[in-house]
Each structure stands twice: as C-alpha cells, then as structure tokens.
Design an enzyme around this catalytic site. Structure first.
Site, PDB file in Angstrom:
ATOM      1  N   HIS A   1       7.005   1.423   2.404  1.00 28.49           N
ATOM      2  CA  HIS A   1       6.719   1.008   1.068  1.00 28.49           C
ATOM      3  C   HIS A   1       7.848   0.833   0.261  1.00 28.49           C
ATOM      4  O   HIS A   1       8.073  -0.018  -0.677  1.00 28.49           O
ATOM      5  CB  HIS A   1       5.533   2.053   0.567  1.00 28.49           C
ATOM      6  CG  HIS A   1       5.004   1.519  -0.606  1.00 28.49           C
ATOM      7  ND1 HIS A   1       3.947   1.043  -0.722  1.00 28.49           N
ATOM      8  CD2 HIS A   1       5.692   1.536  -2.002  1.00 28.49           C
ATOM      9  CE1 HIS A   1       3.514   0.638  -2.194  1.00 28.49           C
ATOM     10  NE2 HIS A   1       4.759   1.035  -2.742  1.00 28.49           N
TER      11      HIS A   1
ATOM     12  N   HIS B   1      -2.486  -3.442  -3.400  1.00 27.54           N
ATOM     13  CA  HIS B   1      -3.109  -1.939  -3.332  1.00 27.54           C
ATOM     14  C   HIS B   1      -4.140  -2.087  -2.454  1.00 27.54           C
ATOM     15  O   HIS B   1      -5.360  -1.923  -2.893  1.00 27.54           O
ATOM     16  CB  HIS B   1      -3.455  -1.606  -4.934  1.00 27.54           C
ATOM     17  CG  HIS B   1      -3.008  -0.090  -5.163  1.00 27.54           C
ATOM     18  ND1 HIS B   1      -3.410   0.445  -6.079  1.00 27.54           N
ATOM     19  CD2 HIS B   1      -1.699   0.462  -4.817  1.00 27.54           C
ATOM     20  CE1 HIS B   1      -2.849   1.714  -6.194  1.00 27.54           C
ATOM     21  NE2 HIS B   1      -1.894   1.765  -5.223  1.00 27.54           N
TER      22      HIS B   1
END
Lengths: 998, 261
Positions: free
Chosen positions: A261, A332
C-alpha cells in the site's frame, strides 16, 4: 477481553472507575468527564412515520423475509451521569426530542411490539451523536454526562427466530462495527476499549534473531505484517547487526512503510513477462519497474502546464496564471467490502486529505463503483460476503454522507456491475482541489515542530495498509475487523478550513495527510530527510488503554501532520482553536536522520531513516500473459443475432447503462455553486451526462472552467488488458471533449485494481495494462500525474477482473461554450465522428447476449486530430449537443440523447461494411455523436475535416428511428424501408432507461 | 452607498457560506464570514452588522436533528443579540441548514408560535436528495423586504435530507392566514416554455413532501425569512441547467441587501 460491553454493574464499588478523567474537548474549554457514574438512564426517542422503518420492510422482501409487516424504529440514548430525572427531561425537551414529530420514553425499555432488536456501535467505533449530546448537555448547564447510543427496531409480523436473526444480520447490524441482540443491549461507554486502563505503556521486544525462514514467515502472518521471507530476512539482518531484537513498534513501522500500500513493491519490482499471442508466438520481455515506466512518459511529455507529478499526495496542473489544480483518486475496496458505509465514508475522507496534503482547498469529489450484480440470488452469495445490493446501498450512503457534509459537490462517476466483483467490490474515490500557484511548501527545517491536527486516536484502522496488501476470505472480518472505521466529516471539514488559512498565513513548511499506517507513515515519510523525535504520550486518545505501537500505527481518520516553525506554532494553535480543531505538538525535526519515538521516557522506536526508506529489497517478479483464442463470433461475421427494438430496450435497461439517478441524486452536485455541466441533463434532468464541468468558486476573474471525466472498461481487460488501458483513456478523453474540454490540456490518473501480483497470470495482465498506459500517454500526448495501485483484490483465491480506472482532468477554455448531450433542437443535423468495428469482445451486448467474443476493438493510432476538430467546432459554437459512444454502442448513444432532450431522432447509420447488429452495438473507440444547426452544415464539415459524417436529423416527433442500409444500392428507397432497424417511442426508451436501475 | 456589513455565521460543518457570501457581494452587500466562536468570545459583535444570513451545511454534523445543535447555541449564547437584531428590523435569512436552525431556535415562525408546532424533518423518501426545483415567492408574503420580489419565480437546487415541513392543520392554517408562507414549490411543467403551476405535493416538483408545498416561511414581523432551497447557487446564468430562462436567485439577495441598508 476486547469488545466486552461494560455495564454499570461491572464497576459498582470499583474506586478506580469513579476517578474523574480530565478531557480536553475541542471547544478549548477544559472540563471533567466522569469515567463511570452512579446511574445510567435510558431514553428512547421515536419519530412518527420514520422512513427508516419503511426501508427495513422493503429490504426484508429482498432478502426473502416476507412476514415482516411493519418496523418501528427508535433511537436509544443511555446516559451515565449524576443528573436527576428533571435534568433528563430538560435534555429531552431542549435537545433530543423534536416536539412536532417525536416522542420519548425514559426508564426501562418500552415493552416490545413484535420482536425488538437493538443495535449499537462497538466500543471504539465513532459515535458522533453521543459526543454531540454530551456537549449539548454541558451547554444547557447540566453536570457532565457520558452517552452511549443504540438503535431499536420493533419487527412486527409473522417472524421466526431464524428470520429475526437473518434480518438482524442482513439489514440491521454489521458485526464488523456493531453489536446487536434481541432485547435490551447493555450500554457500552467508550472510555476504555478493553479494560486495560491503568497499565503503563508497554513496549514488547519481538525476537527475530535466530528464527528460521518458516518462523519468520509465521511471525509475518501472525502479526499481519504482509512481509515476505526476503523482507523478513533483511529486518533480521539489520537488527542482528545492531545486536538486538526490534520492538513491536519498530517491526510494525517497517511492515507499514514497506507495505504494498505504501511503497508499491510490485510497481517498483523488476518483472519478466512472458507474452503468448493468440497464434502461439511467445515473447519474453524485461520490465525495469512499472512506476518508473509511467513516470518516464510523463517526463518525456512534460507539458508547460504540468506542475507536479508522482511526487506528492496528489498530481498538480496549472489552472490559470494564479491557481493550480490538484487531483487524486484513491481506492477503498477491502474496507468497503466489510463495512460498506464506513469503508466508502473513510475512502472519501482519505482522498480529500490527499488534496489537503498538497495544500489545496478540496472543491469536488468523484466516485467510480464496481459491484456484483444487484439481483444476485442469495444462493449464489459466498459465505462471509455481504450482498452486492447491501454493499451498494452502504457505499452510496457512505459517499454521500462524507462528501455532502464536507460541502463538496460529487460530480462525476460511474457504476459497473459484474460477477467478478461479488466478493471484492471496488470503490474509487476521487477529489479535486484548487490552490494558489506556488503556495504549497514542501521543505521542513531542522527544529520545526511535528504537529498533528484533527481527530483523536483510537484503536481504529490498525493494520489498514497491510490489510489492503493481502487477499480476503470469509475469516477476514474476524482477523482484521479493526481495520474498518466510520468517518467524522465534520472534524475533517475543520481541517479543510484550518489548512487553507494556515497555508495562506504561511504557518507551516511541509504538510502531509495521515492515512494508511497512521503516524508511522506520515511522520516517517515527512522526516525522511531530517529525522524526527516524537513523544506519543502527548497524543490525545479517544479512550485510554492504547499501547504505544497502537498509537503509532492507528489509522484513526481526519488527521493532518505539518512541520511548523516554533515561532509560528502559537498562531496555528489560535487558528485551530477558532475552528474547533484539536492540535498536538508531537515532537521535532532533528536533523540526525533517525526515527526516534518515545512514550514519555519509554523508548518505542529508534531506527535510521535510511534503513526504513531504502532498506527494502527490490522484488524480482515473474509475469505471464496469454492472449485468448478468438471465439466463434469473432471469426464468423455471420454468427450474430439481429438488432431489434427489444434488444435496444434491454441494453438501455442494463444497470451499466440505465439511469443512476437513485444513486447520484443522493450526492450534492451543486454545493459551492460552480457546477456548469452536471450529472443529469435535459429538460427533465434525466439524460446522462458525459463529464462534469466546474467553475471553481473564487476564480471569477476569467471564464476558464475545469472538466472531470473517467474511462473504465474491465470487460475489455478480461481479454486484453493492453487494449483496456488505451480504450479507457479514449473513453475519458472523448467524454471530456464531448462537454467542451480541450484535448490538448488533459492530465490523467491511473488506478489499477488487480489480483494477487505474486501469481504470474495476474501480474501478466497488470504489466500489459501498464504497457497500454504508457503507449496511450504517448498517443494522446496526455501525462499521468498521479496514480494508485490496489493489489490483492481476491476473494477465496479468485481475482477480480483486472480493472483500470482512468480519471481525467482538463480545461474548458470558456465555460459559456460548455455543452451537454441534450442541447439539440428539432431540425438539427446529427453527425457521427469515427468508424465502427466488427470486434465485440468486452462489449455490453456481448455480456448481455453471452456471445463469447474475445477480439476487442483496436485502439486508435492517432486520436488527437479528430478530438481537436470536434473541440474546435464546439469552441466555435457550432455544436448544440454531443455524446460519446460507449457501453452498448451507437444505438444506445443516440437513444440516450433523445431521452435527455425529449426530442425525436431519425438516423441512418453508415454500415462501414458491418452487419446492422454490429454496426449498432459495437463499442469502437473514438466515436462521438454531435448535433448542429443545418445552417452550420458547411462550416462544420470543414471543421471536422473528414472525421465526421452527417447521419440524420433531430425530429419534432417523439420517436427514435435508426436505419442501417444493408448496402448502398441504386434501389435506395426500397433498401431504406427494409433497413429500418429501430423504431420506438421516446416514452418506451425512457421507461427502460429509468426503470432498469430500480 | 457603502455596502452594508452582513454577518454570515460559520459553525463547524457549515459549508455553503462561500456561495452565500458571493451572492451577498453580487447584490452589493459586504459579507463577513465569522465563526460562532468569534461571536461567542466577543471578538465580533452581532450588533455591528446590518443583517444576518445563516448559510447551509451540516452544522455539527446535524447530530441530534438537522440544525438542532446550532439552534441550541443561538438560544444559549446569542438569544438577546438576536432579539435586538430582529426588533431593530434588520433582515435575517436562513437557507437550508440556516432555515432549520431558525425553526429549531424558535425564530421561525416566531415567538407567537411557541411552543413549537412546526418542524423540518426527514424527507418523505427518507434520503438526502439534490435536484433543481422551481419556487414561487408568494405574492402576499408578510415579509416586507421579501414582498418586493413577491409573485416571482426562482429556480435553484435543493440539497437536503431533512427539509420536509411538518405542522398540524391549525398551525398551517395560521401560517396561511398570517401570510407567513414565503415560498412554495412549483411544477415547472414538461417543456421549457410552460408556466409553473402548484406542485400539489407531487414528487419531484415538491422534493421532500412538505405540507402545502411550503419551501420557506417568514415571521410575523417580516424580518426573518427561511427557506430550504439554495437561491445562492443560481446567481449566474451559466449555473442554470437547461430549462426556462431567467428565474435567478439574485433578486432575492438584492432585496435582502436593500433591506439591510
């Protein structure tokens, strides 16, 4: 005992529990909140005709519970305090109860009517209403109170235990963030997340020295570090050389900083790709990093209006000579799969903070959503997965809640439905910002303070970054439930106001958002060049009991970190006080290039920045991609069904095409007063819009406007990810051009959502898509300015279709020349730019009819000339309406224009050698339908320079008539009669278009 | 004539203050966006302003009912200042969240209607909704400053989840009899050239199910006016979606600023 509710009975006689705990509230006044009081009083508030009850009844039918006749909803407030019954009545009368529509009841729960289920947030989950009630009580002069809220649902009807449990699980509560029970729930006051109050800070040492590879991997898995064995070995070697083991916080910091990430390991890796073409030809190529390849093409293009690409939280381009635009799109996905409202909610919050992280004022939001089919039978729903309908409803509510409350117009987006997203939906949240030119400071100085503003820290979001770097399965909720949060948009709104003013007053020297990894990432990155020293003991907490590593890692939302020169700290503090924003002075930029974290006197982290940021070994990865063999429909041009009115109506009713009004009207697309072209167009405001045009508030000194558009075609990517990239870029550009955007002033963002990149087939598709992006950037002379990769989008070992979203930002030179898809008038000519293709692979009609085509449309070699020609005609005021041809093909595009404008159309589509079915349903790139007055026929023909053909006329009647001549013969009249393919009323088309989504 | 200073209070969660200030400026006023904290500690005085516009947004997140928390702050901190302002005939305009605040603070329909029997609550469809609507400024509206644009039409967006006017029959009858209904939702008609007609409660012309199509009201003195839709989002021609010409929201702000002079 994490998550255990704490009742007053539990603490009776516990002296420690009655100790007053001073709490600094955001109003700047110091007050005392009782930790546990002697009395808990329960208030139920019901509102007459509450629409929530009706919603539950409607939704019950969809999950197969038909016995629910009525649902009554009440809000429950448990108030712990020393206040008396009179005070509680006052609280109800003056604060809680609207006397016109609501009634209240104080005391034991009202007896159930039917089956009473209560739902309450778990300890530690944001409960804004409880906090506001506590503040309101203080405001009317009551002694301090502590509040816990719940919802009570009285389910009335013919229901058995299983059905009550099903309704609770599927409709009323999400056990990721809520607890539920039939009957009264014990209140839980979020003072202490798990009863560990009173302990001192504890820093554990994690033994890594001497571990075998297997043991290192087991450790990585156990702590959800998502690090592979090579990375664990590097950590082992580093601490071995230091002669000690890492602390828990050090190990977690490395895992966060080195997570997929945060550091994009796959996008920086060296990759060997084996590409097998459909004819069996094998080629092997080496790729020296996907991210460097994207950057390289931007560097080569380097247009004068490019301000910043790939270096900061968002990409930046010039707007005019006074202002710049910042644009960023985030994903998300995993949080939204588990808790759709909170996941999408915090998705918006996160991307808006990216914009704050480049010192810009956020001015608009975008959203692109990919869900499983809304009509998926319950029997096809895998264990541990929420139904696509519930995910959609929650995500939509979450986006609306955050964007609306921030006062940002949500203006552009799209929704894609596909079976591949059932276990793993995609939620792309974008934000646009405006900043004065050269106003974003990026160089912190030695001695500057490390300052955090915004929300408090709880145990929320621990492991979000590493969580998004692994796949999901049914057990994901249990292991990483804490990674999901609910947002607090009002706190973030405060940050927005403070950052803008602090920037203008030059109160900070560097700024970044606090996102995945929390302080560990934000402070670690900001201090990379100088080094920092931080004291975690000063961090304001939502509740006590957090260990230092949790404070350091927490992804509690709504926080921004700044570097503030000591002599400007007081001014920033005053500003924050004025705007109800909490400020914390965490530490200092030291200049020793070390990351030093303490909790009071207890050492927590002490590592060289160089190891943290440069220690990660570069990955070597293997990728493979096989082009699919052509399907029967690809090789046999006659193997096609026929086009008909019915098929066109089916395409218009398909959820990917049909009206999204039910979703989009829940987003404010007007706030800030700058919306020029909005999501819906035409006299009935129900025609689909190609792109959004915005005139930013505060730029009235000229007529320039911003345009936002997107392109996404995952169905193409299943067959050819390279083509998907180019076709998505084309879609974004033609949408943008269709509303009046300048094709020579477009910047794009990439957002890759892919499966597990350690599997060569997934990575192969990803490499091909990146190759398509770099090729597209050259062909469209369009730089990538920022991007994001979200990998490991898998459920139970099955990957999502590799999905690339291209988000475009550009300029409309004069907002008065902006047009939409419904501005045409009867008598106007209809023009078509571009040619069709026989390839149906990845098309909507292929999906609807199950044709199994695998050959996808060929991307355009030289697309800019046609787009420049169209743009010139729009700027010259010749074009009355324009609409791009995408999902569903040309017949759908023409019908959508007729629907929006409520005018008839008569079009004769040139077959270009195609049969009528293919001519009307193919999704070739580069096509736009235009309308223009016949008086402009000559000049427009000149402008379009052979790119456009006149194909029909806008009619005063209310019919959509489309013909495809089989072949231009001399018996023209007869052929035309035979060749009428579509003839239906606008009313029928509207019914299909607006009914399909509901 | 110098521009009258017009107070635009900002509470945490207020968000349409920027456009409201722009509309005031276009109408010749001098908008002052002031955080309620600055009013509370006395750095800025309500009395120093010629008018007040409470803008839209989600003050305090609309926790405990839209506008309720800010209404409580007005009642506990500024009740006297506001009474003085209203008594002096200085115009007060509440838009969307500002309207909700004025209703919940008891300033609309006004002291004669306490205890409160009118409210703004969840839309009939149970959700936030954003769409353009057509409003009529009632010809007989009691508010003197608003009556200067009486019997005119404004097109502008609504964007709210709790905008439904609910009141009992008696209260509604008193509003009508007292000419306190300031704005009603209209049906713009199917074609751009059509004359607006009453919405008659039909969605989406009446977007939230408000009783008697009421979109806004005023107090008996005529100085305080509130409405749910956003005329501040239609002050330039380019803001208007396709549809009838004209019907700008700017005349409303012209009238408001004139009354503040």
């Amino acid at each position: 005992m994490p998550g255990r509710p704490i009742s007053t009975a539990d603490v009776a006689g516990n002296d420690a529990a009655e100790t007053p705990l001073p709490v600094d509230d955001a109003r700047g006044t110091r007050r005392t909140r009782l930790r546990f009081a002697h009395v808990t009083q329960r208030i139920e508030v019901s509102t007459a005709g509450d629409p929530e009850g009706a919603r539950v009844v409607r939704a019950a039918g969809l999950v197969g519970v038909d016995g629910l006749r009525e649902c009554r909803v009440a809000r429950v407030y448990q108030v712990a305090s020393d206040v008396d019954a009179g005070d509680i009545e006052r609280l109800c009368r003056e604060v809680l109860v609207d006397p016109v529509v609501a009634t209240h009841h104080v005391g034991a729960p009202r007896p159930p009517i039917g089956r009473a289920v209560e739902v309450a947030p778990m300890p530690g989950v944001t409960d804004g209403e409880a906090r506001e009630l506590e503040r309101a009580a203080a405001q009317i002069g009551l002694p301090p109170i502590t509040v816990s809220t719940a919802w009570r649902y009285d389910l009335i009807g013919d229901l058995d235990d299983d059905e009550v449990a099903l309704l609770t699980r599927r409709l009323l509560a999400n056990d990721t963030i809520e607890r539920s029970a039939e009957g009264e729930l014990e209140p839980s006051f979020t003072l202490d997340a798990d009863g560990r109050a009173g302990e001192g800070p504890r820093v554990d040492t994690i033994a890594v020295r001497g571990l075998t590879d297997d043991e290192l991997l087991a450790l990585s898995r156990k702590r959800i570090l998502s690090l592979d064995v090579a990375e664990m070995r590097v950590i082992q070697a580093h601490f071995g050389a230091e002669g000690r083991d890492p602390t828990d916080a050090e190990l977690e910091t490395l895992a966060q900083t080195w997570s997929e990430h945060c550091v994009h390991k796959t996008f920086r890796a060296r990759i060997e790709l084996t590409h097998t073409a459909a004819d069996g030809t094998v080629s092997v190529s080496d790729h020296d990093g996907l991210l460097p390849a994207l950057r390289e093409v931007t560097d080569q293009l380097d247009p004068w209006w490019l301000r910043s690409a790939f270096v900061d939280d968002a990409g930046i381009i010039a707007f005019d000579d006074r202002f710049d635009l910042a644009f960023k799109v985030e994903t998300h996905n995993h949080p939204s799969a588990l808790e759709p409202f909170g996941g999408a909610n915090t998705g918006v919050g996160g991307v808006v903070r990216d914009i704050l992280g480049v010192s810009a004022r956020p001015i608009a939001c975008t959203d692109v959503l990919c869900f499983g089919p809304a009509d998926l039978p319950d029997s096809d729903l895998p264990d541990g997965v929420l139904h696509p309908r519930r995910i959609r409803d929650g995500v939509v509510a979450g986006i609306g809640d955050y964007g609306n409350k921030l006062g940002l117009p949500t203006v552009n987006g799209s929704v894609v439905y596909h079976e591949g997203y059932i276990g793993n939906p995609l939620v792309y949240c974008g934000a646009l910002g405006l900043l004065p030119r050269d106003s974003h400071p990026t160089v912190a100085g030695i001695g500057d303070r490390v300052v955090s503003i915004g929300g408090r820290v709880g145990r929320d979001g621990i492991h979000g970054a590493t969580f998004s770097s692994a796949g999901m399965d049914a057990s994901t909720v249990d292991t990483v439930g804490s990674a999901v949060q609910i947002g607090d948009p009002i706190t973030e709104k405060g940050c927005v106001e403070v950052v803008e003013r602090a920037r203008d007053a030059r109160l900070y020297t560097a700024i970044t958002d606090c996102g995945a990894g929390g302080f560990s990432s934000a402070v670690g990155e900001m201090g990379e060049d100088l080094g920092v020293e931080i004291d975690l003991a000063v961090v304001p907490l939502k509740y006590p009991g957090l260990q230092p590593w949790e404070i350091w890692l927490s992804e509690a939302q709504e926080r921004i970190v700044m570097a503030v020169p000591p002599d400007r700290l007081a001014a920033l503090r005053t500003l924050c006080d004025d705007w109800d924003v909490e400020l914390t002075d965490l530490g200092v930029f030291t200049g020793d290039r070390r990351l030093v974290v303490r909790h009071g006197a207890t050492p927590v982290v002490d590592m060289p920045m160089a190891f943290l940021h440069d220690g990660l070994p570069r990955r070597e990865m293997v990728a493979a991609w096989d082009d699919p063999a052509p399907g029967a429909v690809d090789t046999n041009p006659d193997a096609t069904p026929s086009m008909s009115d019915r098929l066109l109506l089916r395409l218009l009713a398909h959820p990917d095409v049909a009206s999204n009004e039910d979703i989009v009207r829940r987003f404010d697309h007007e706030v800030r007063g700058g919306t020029v072209v909005r999501p819906f167009v035409g006299p009935q405001a129900d025609g689909p819009s190609d792109a959004a045009v915005l005139k930013p508030l505060g730029t009235e000194h000229n007529q320039l406007a911003v345009v936002l558009s997107n392109g996404i075609c995952p169905r193409v990517g299943i067959h050819d990810p390279w083509a998907m990239a180019l076709l998505a870029m084309d879609e974004a550009v033609r949408n943008l051009v269709a509303v009046g955007g300048d094709p020579d002033r477009v910047a794009v963002l990439d957002n890759f959502c892919w499966g597990d990149p350690t599997k060569p087939d997934r990575l192969g598709g990803l490499v091909r898509a990146v190759q398509g992006c770099t090729e597209g950037a050259r062909r469209y002379a369009m730089p990538f300015i920022s991007g994001k990769d979200s990998l490991f989008n898998e459920f139970d070992g099955t990957a999502i279709p590799g999905t690339l979203l291209i988000s475009a930002v550009g300029l409309v030179p004069d907002l008065h020349t902006a047009i939409d898809s419904a501005g045409m008038r009867p008598g106007d000519d209809i023009w078509l730019v571009g040619e069709g293709t026989a390839a149906l692979g990845g098309s909507l009609v292929d999906a609807v009819l199950g044709l199994r085509a695998t050959t996808v449309p060929t991307p355009i070699d030289d697309p800019l000339p046609r787009y420049r020609a169209i743009h010139g005609a729009i700027v010259a005021g010749m074009v009355t309406a324009a609409h791009d041809v995408s999902d569903g093909g040309l017949a759908v595009a023409i019908a959508e224009m007729a629907i929006g404008a409520r005018t008839g159309v008569m079009a004769t589509v040139p077959p270009d050698g195609l049969d009528p079915f293919r001519a009307l349903t193919n999704e070739a790139p580069g096509r736009i339908v235009l309308t223009a007055s016949p008086t402009d026929r000559g000049p427009l023909e000149d402008r379009l320079r052979g790119h456009g053909r006149r194909i029909g006329e806008v009619m005063a009647d209310q019919r959509i008539v489309i013909r495809v001549p089989d072949a231009p013969t001399d018996a023209e009249g007869l052929d035309r009669l035979r060749a009428t393919i579509i003839d239906l009323s606008i009313a029928e088309a509207v019914a299909a278009f607006t009914g399909g989504a509901r | 004539m110098s521009a009258p200073p017009i107070l635009v209070p900002h509470a945490s969660g207020t968000n349409r203050d920027g456009e409201a200030a722009q509309a005031i400026r276009l109408a010749g006023g001098d908008p002052r966006i002031v955080h309620v904290n600055e009013l509370r500690d006395g750095r800025v005085r309500i009395a120093d302003h010629a008018a007040m516009l409470l803008p839209g947004g989600f003050s305090y997140g609309d926790a405990l009912g839209a506008g309720g928390r800010l209404a409580l702050e007005l009642r506990t901190w500024f009740a006297d200042d506001l009474d003085v302002m209203v008594a002096a005939g200085k115009p007060v305009l509440g838009i969307c969240n500002g309207f909700q605040v004025l209703v919940k603070a008891g300033l609309l329909p006004g002291p004669a209607h306490m205890p409160r029997r009118l409210t703004l609550t969840e839309n009939e469809r149970g959700r936030f909704e954003c769409r353009w609507v057509t409003l009529r400024v009632e010809a007989d509206v009691r508010s003197g400053w608003l009556a200067t644009i009486g019997d005119s039409v404004i097109r502008c967006p609504v964007a709210h989840g709790e905008g439904r006017v609910v009141a009992d029959e008696d209260t509604l009858a008193r509003l009508v009899a007292g000419s306190l209904v300031a704005f009603r939702y209209q049906d713009a008609g199917a074609s751009p050239g059509d004359d607006p007609s009453p919405a008659r409660g039909v969605y989406p012309a009446n977007p939230n199910g408000s009783a008697d199509d009421i979109a806004g009201i005023c107090d008996a003195a005529g100085t305080v006016v509130g409405l749910m839709p956003h005329p501040e989002d239609h002050v330039f021609t380019w803001q208007r979606p396709s549809g009838p010409e004209g019907a700008s929201g700017l005349p409303l702000f012209d009238a408001f600023v004139r009354a503040a002079r």
